[in-house]
Design an enzyme around this catalytic site. Sequence first.
Site: not given
Lengths: 95, 485
Positions: B77, B152, B176
């Site tokens: 990420k 997210s 997330s």
Amino acid sequence: MSLGKTEVKYISRLTQIDVREEAVEGVAEKLSNILELFAQMEAADTKDVLPMAHPLDAVQRLRVDVVTEVDQHEKLQAIAPAVAEAHYLVPQVIE
Amino acid sequence: MMHNLTIKQMSEKLRAGEFTSVQLTQHYLDRIDQYDAELNAYITVTPELAISMAEEADRRIAAGEAELLTGIPVAHKDIFCTDGVKTSCASKMLDNFIAPYDANVVSLLKKVGMPILGKTNMDEFAMGSSSESSYYGPTKNPWDHKAVPGGSSGGAAAVIAAGLAPMATGTDTGGSIRQPAAFCGITGIKPTYGAVSRFGIIAYASSFDQAGPMTRSAEDSAWMLNAMAGFDERDSTSLERETPDYTAELDRSLKGLKVGVPAEYFGEGLDPEVSNIVKAAIDEVKKLGAEVVEVHLPNKALAVPSYYVLAPAEASSNLSRFDGVRFGYRCEQPKDLEDLYKRSRSEGFGEEVKRRIMVGAYALSAGYYDAYYLKAQKLRRMVRDDFIKAFESCDVIMGPVAPTTAFNIGEKSDDQVSMYLSDLYTIPVNLAGLPALSVPAGFAQERPVGLHIVGPYFSEAKLLNIGHQFQQVTDWHTKMPAQYQ
């Protein structure tokens, strides 16, 4: 609770985030919607409840007070917007 | 096809010489080339780095020095600092930021020998539930390009679902990892707060942020968590305890397991089809020998407002470091220092990030601290205590991850409060700092649904055991969208 222009300008100053004059009203409305969500907390009785900062009630670990950082200023300043002689450059503050 | 193998199978084939890490890595790079222009799940792809790391992994495998994950590629990420690689946090503020060091998670996975394919898309500074607030544009859900992948960690979930990486790192501050895992039909676990080091993860809300693996199956997640977790003295809230073997309990029977199902989880607002799928999944676990008991989490509704005070308050402090001086975006021709700060931040941050900083600073400001911040911290304890009480009568709690399946891109982007409320099942877990798993449980309206399994502190191995056993009798985790098979 709803926010007005004065509060938005105050928050803008606190956070150093510019809010253009024509956007103030829209920002006030969006922030007020969020504060309405916060208002749901009022109904809860928290009289005898202690605030909780850490899920496991742990405290932050301390380390021995010795220098552990090595000098990497060249590497770290290579990504800075403006640098001269190992200093970060900003607009002149003192005349 | 290589991308349909489990991690264990990949590892065995690498060691048996059926293919090399370079071939495996190139296979994923080719798929990224083929599919990612449409999906937008990667912000940065790092082919040269990936191949050079794969070559090194092949040398280790040939020398008999490989660990289980050596040679298996990973996507990080874009919140994990990666030395020499752009680490943007999906923000214009960090569009020019080349990280000067590795996050602890990145260095641990490098040490194991996992080639880095690239950095995945996300909501800007991890503030969102749809990955739409990225400076680089929204990621699409591989199951339906009209839908969001969740957020997210939406890019991470999408690359796993589409077979553009076998493993991905994610972070979970309010859901997330779990919500995008549910929306994309993959497996994701948020470990106990403090189990995985936060060092080098760009901070959003430090008392909640926790990293975890995102993979196809619970077994894959267990292997990856083994490599990610552990004490790190550079993270002041890292837990000083021995790291267990998260794969140790995978094969254990679920006979006698007590599953708590909170009545509050199946109330108003939950999509009836999602509800039925989650109930059917719990029935499946029952068939494996588990017993279902009713539990209560009476303060669940207070979790969302409490979280949206505390997380933005922490964010307003954490994001004060972005001032246009030492790194990141700086505005053109500032006329004085205040103008430099204000314009750099106003031009560098997106709308949702600015909103959260502003609301957080307001909640901490003189006159409002007690009413908002302190009150929210008290509610945080009440929510945590509800879980502790519930775990007196059950081993784990099961329910939905999200009230609906993935919503459409643009559907909620103008209505923040409605977006915030969609986190109602995941947020209480972050407030309490508990571990929780999301596993694929079926489809509603042709979009994936996740089963949420929450456990007591340090019960990751148990959660992965339940996930793995569930995945022995179901095949939802093996399904892939037709166009990516």
